[in-house]
Scaffold this motif. Structure first.
Motif, PDB file in Angstrom:
ATOM      1  N   SER A 158     -44.873  32.268 -51.658  1.00 16.37           N
ATOM      2  CA  SER A 158     -43.462  32.562 -51.434  1.00 16.37           C
ATOM      3  C   SER A 158     -43.320  33.983 -50.887  1.00 16.37           C
ATOM      4  CB  SER A 158     -42.684  32.424 -52.742  1.00 16.37           C
ATOM      5  OG  SER A 158     -41.331  32.763 -52.541  1.00 16.37           O
ATOM      6  N   ILE A 159     -42.522  34.118 -49.827  1.00 17.37           N
ATOM      7  CA  ILE A 159     -42.228  35.427 -49.255  1.00 17.37           C
ATOM      8  C   ILE A 159     -40.708  35.589 -49.263  1.00 17.37           C
ATOM      9  CG2 ILE A 159     -42.329  36.870 -47.184  1.00 17.37           C
ATOM     10  CD1 ILE A 159     -44.903  35.446 -46.423  1.00 17.37           C
ATOM     11  N   PRO A 160     -40.185  36.670 -49.861  1.00 18.73           N
ATOM     12  CA  PRO A 160     -38.734  36.875 -49.867  1.00 18.73           C
ATOM     13  C   PRO A 160     -38.167  36.936 -48.449  1.00 18.73           C
ATOM     14  CG  PRO A 160     -39.825  38.428 -51.341  1.00 18.73           C
ATOM     15  CD  PRO A 160     -40.901  37.743 -50.547  1.00 18.73           C
ATOM     16  N   ASN A 161     -36.971  36.418 -48.278  1.00 22.80           N
ATOM     17  CA  ASN A 161     -36.284  36.488 -46.996  1.00 22.80           C
ATOM     18  C   ASN A 161     -36.037  37.965 -46.660  1.00 22.80           C
ATOM     19  OD1 ASN A 161     -34.537  36.389 -44.808  1.00 22.80           O
ATOM     20  ND2 ASN A 161     -33.244  34.793 -45.674  1.00 22.80           N
ATOM     21  N   PRO A 162     -36.577  38.457 -45.547  1.00 22.88           N
ATOM     22  CA  PRO A 162     -36.398  39.860 -45.197  1.00 22.88           C
ATOM     23  C   PRO A 162     -35.021  40.180 -44.623  1.00 22.88           C
ATOM     24  CG  PRO A 162     -37.677  38.785 -43.507  1.00 22.88           C
ATOM     25  CD  PRO A 162     -37.449  37.766 -44.596  1.00 22.88           C
ATOM     26  N   GLY A 163     -34.191  39.165 -44.446  1.00 22.83           N
ATOM     27  CA  GLY A 163     -32.835  39.389 -43.948  1.00 22.83           C
ATOM     28  C   GLY A 163     -32.562  38.604 -42.679  1.00 22.83           C
ATOM     29  N   HIS A 164     -31.320  38.177 -42.534  1.00 18.36           N
ATOM     30  CA  HIS A 164     -30.901  37.350 -41.411  1.00 18.36           C
ATOM     31  C   HIS A 164     -30.403  38.252 -40.290  1.00 18.36           C
ATOM     32  CE1 HIS A 164     -28.048  34.642 -39.248  1.00 18.36           C
ATOM     33  NE2 HIS A 164     -29.030  33.789 -39.437  1.00 18.36           N
ATOM     34  N   ARG A 165     -31.144  38.254 -39.178  1.00 20.00           N
ATOM     35  CA  ARG A 165     -30.738  38.959 -37.969  1.00 20.00           C
ATOM     36  C   ARG A 165     -31.067  38.023 -36.805  1.00 20.00           C
ATOM     37  NH1 ARG A 165     -33.844  42.393 -40.946  1.00 20.00           N
ATOM     38  NH2 ARG A 165     -35.649  42.564 -39.578  1.00 20.00           N
ATOM     39  N   PRO A 166     -30.198  37.947 -35.819  1.00 20.18           N
ATOM     40  CA  PRO A 166     -30.456  37.030 -34.702  1.00 20.18           C
ATOM     41  C   PRO A 166     -31.848  37.236 -34.097  1.00 20.18           C
ATOM     42  CG  PRO A 166     -28.239  37.895 -34.546  1.00 20.18           C
ATOM     43  CD  PRO A 166     -28.922  38.650 -35.657  1.00 20.18           C
ATOM     44  N   GLY A 167     -32.595  36.140 -34.012  1.00 14.71           N
ATOM     45  CA  GLY A 167     -33.903  36.160 -33.385  1.00 14.71           C
ATOM     46  C   GLY A 167     -35.056  36.676 -34.221  1.00 14.71           C
ATOM     47  N   PHE A 168     -34.772  37.267 -35.369  1.00 17.87           N
ATOM     48  CA  PHE A 168     -35.828  37.892 -36.162  1.00 17.87           C
ATOM     49  C   PHE A 168     -36.661  36.885 -36.959  1.00 17.87           C
ATOM     50  CE2 PHE A 168     -37.252  39.642 -40.247  1.00 17.87           C
ATOM     51  CZ  PHE A 168     -38.163  40.576 -39.783  1.00 17.87           C
ATOM     52  N   LEU A 169     -36.007  36.008 -37.704  1.00 17.65           N
ATOM     53  CA  LEU A 169     -36.728  35.125 -38.623  1.00 17.65           C
ATOM     54  C   LEU A 169     -37.713  34.174 -37.936  1.00 17.65           C
ATOM     55  CD1 LEU A 169     -33.997  34.391 -41.312  1.00 17.65           C
ATOM     56  CD2 LEU A 169     -36.043  35.815 -41.542  1.00 17.65           C
ATOM     57  N   PRO A 170     -37.374  33.572 -36.798  1.00 13.84           N
ATOM     58  CA  PRO A 170     -38.375  32.709 -36.160  1.00 13.84           C
ATOM     59  C   PRO A 170     -39.659  33.475 -35.808  1.00 13.84           C
ATOM     60  CG  PRO A 170     -36.231  32.249 -35.255  1.00 13.84           C
ATOM     61  CD  PRO A 170     -36.083  33.479 -36.113  1.00 13.84           C
ATOM     62  N   ASN A 171     -39.524  34.678 -35.290  1.00 13.00           N
ATOM     63  CA  ASN A 171     -40.707  35.484 -34.971  1.00 13.00           C
ATOM     64  C   ASN A 171     -41.436  35.923 -36.233  1.00 13.00           C
ATOM     65  OD1 ASN A 171     -40.755  35.602 -32.032  1.00 13.00           O
ATOM     66  ND2 ASN A 171     -38.784  36.628 -32.251  1.00 13.00           N
ATOM     67  N   PHE A 172     -40.689  36.254 -37.278  1.00 15.44           N
ATOM     68  CA  PHE A 172     -41.276  36.642 -38.564  1.00 15.44           C
ATOM     69  C   PHE A 172     -42.145  35.511 -39.117  1.00 15.44           C
ATOM     70  CE2 PHE A 172     -40.867  36.546 -43.232  1.00 15.44           C
ATOM     71  CZ  PHE A 172     -41.392  37.790 -43.569  1.00 15.44           C
ATOM     72  N   LEU A 173     -41.616  34.286 -39.106  1.00 16.04           N
ATOM     73  CA  LEU A 173     -42.364  33.148 -39.640  1.00 16.04           C
ATOM     74  C   LEU A 173     -43.575  32.825 -38.763  1.00 16.04           C
ATOM     75  CD1 LEU A 173     -39.518  30.772 -40.858  1.00 16.04           C
ATOM     76  CD2 LEU A 173     -40.840  32.414 -42.180  1.00 16.04           C
ATOM     77  N   ALA A 174     -43.391  32.851 -37.449  1.00 19.38           N
ATOM     78  CA  ALA A 174     -44.516  32.590 -36.547  1.00 19.38           C
ATOM     79  C   ALA A 174     -45.598  33.659 -36.719  1.00 19.38           C
ATOM     80  CB  ALA A 174     -44.030  32.531 -35.101  1.00 19.38           C
ATOM     81  N   ASP A 175     -45.184  34.910 -36.869  1.00 20.75           N
ATOM     82  CA  ASP A 175     -46.144  35.997 -37.069  1.00 20.75           C
ATOM     83  C   ASP A 175     -46.909  35.854 -38.381  1.00 20.75           C
ATOM     84  OD1 ASP A 175     -45.383  37.093 -34.646  1.00 20.75           O
ATOM     85  OD2 ASP A 175     -44.137  38.669 -35.540  1.00 20.75           O
ATOM     86  N   HIS A 176     -46.296  35.161 -39.363  1.00 22.16           N
ATOM     87  CA  HIS A 176     -46.955  34.895 -40.650  1.00 22.16           C
ATOM     88  C   HIS A 176     -47.762  33.595 -40.625  1.00 22.16           C
ATOM     89  CE1 HIS A 176     -44.632  38.226 -42.316  1.00 22.16           C
ATOM     90  NE2 HIS A 176     -45.443  38.158 -43.347  1.00 22.16           N
TER      91      HIS A 176
END
Length: 121
Positions: free
Chosen positions: A39-57
């Motif tokens: 489990s990784i805490p949600n680092p925050g909702h910003r347009p375009g950030f989360l898809p790249n964050f998940l792919a990078d992980h």
């Protein structure tokens, strides 16, 4: 085949809106079985950030209830499969996907500044 599956979660259940979840559960899978869960805490909702964050992980597949079209587009650009319309227990949804039983409904939110604008998502 090894695959990393990410699921936006509220506790152990699939979060109803991708960007507003508490955390992301990462399931390391191989040959139809879950090997581990992180489990990784949600680092925050910003347009375009989360898809790249998940792919990078390392996410290769994302299973969610619903998400905005911009996020889907970024996942597609990154080669990450998106499965939408899932509900309930996250691990059960991953198992269902691995069996080939979980199919995407294509539940894309078009206006999502607020979670309640996406109806059930």
């Amino acid at each position: 085949m090894k695959r990393m599956i990410a699921v936006p979660a509220m506790g152990t259940n699939i979060g109803q809106h991708f960007g507003h979840c508490e955390s992301f559960l990462f399931f390391d899978t191989e040959d139809g079985a879950i090997l581990s869960q992180t489990s990784i805490p949600n680092p925050g909702h910003r347009p375009g950030f989360l898809p790249n964050f998940l792919a990078d992980h390392g996410a290769q597949i994302v299973i969610a209830a619903g998400m905005g079209g911009g996020a889907v587009d970024i996942f597609n650009e990154r080669g990450v499969e998106v499965v939408l319309g899932a509900q309930g227990d996250a691990a059960a949804a991953v198992q269902s996907y691995l069996r080939g039983d979980l199919k995407s409904t294509g539940s894309v939110c078009h206006e999502h500044e607020h979670a309640d604008e996406c109806g059930e998502h």
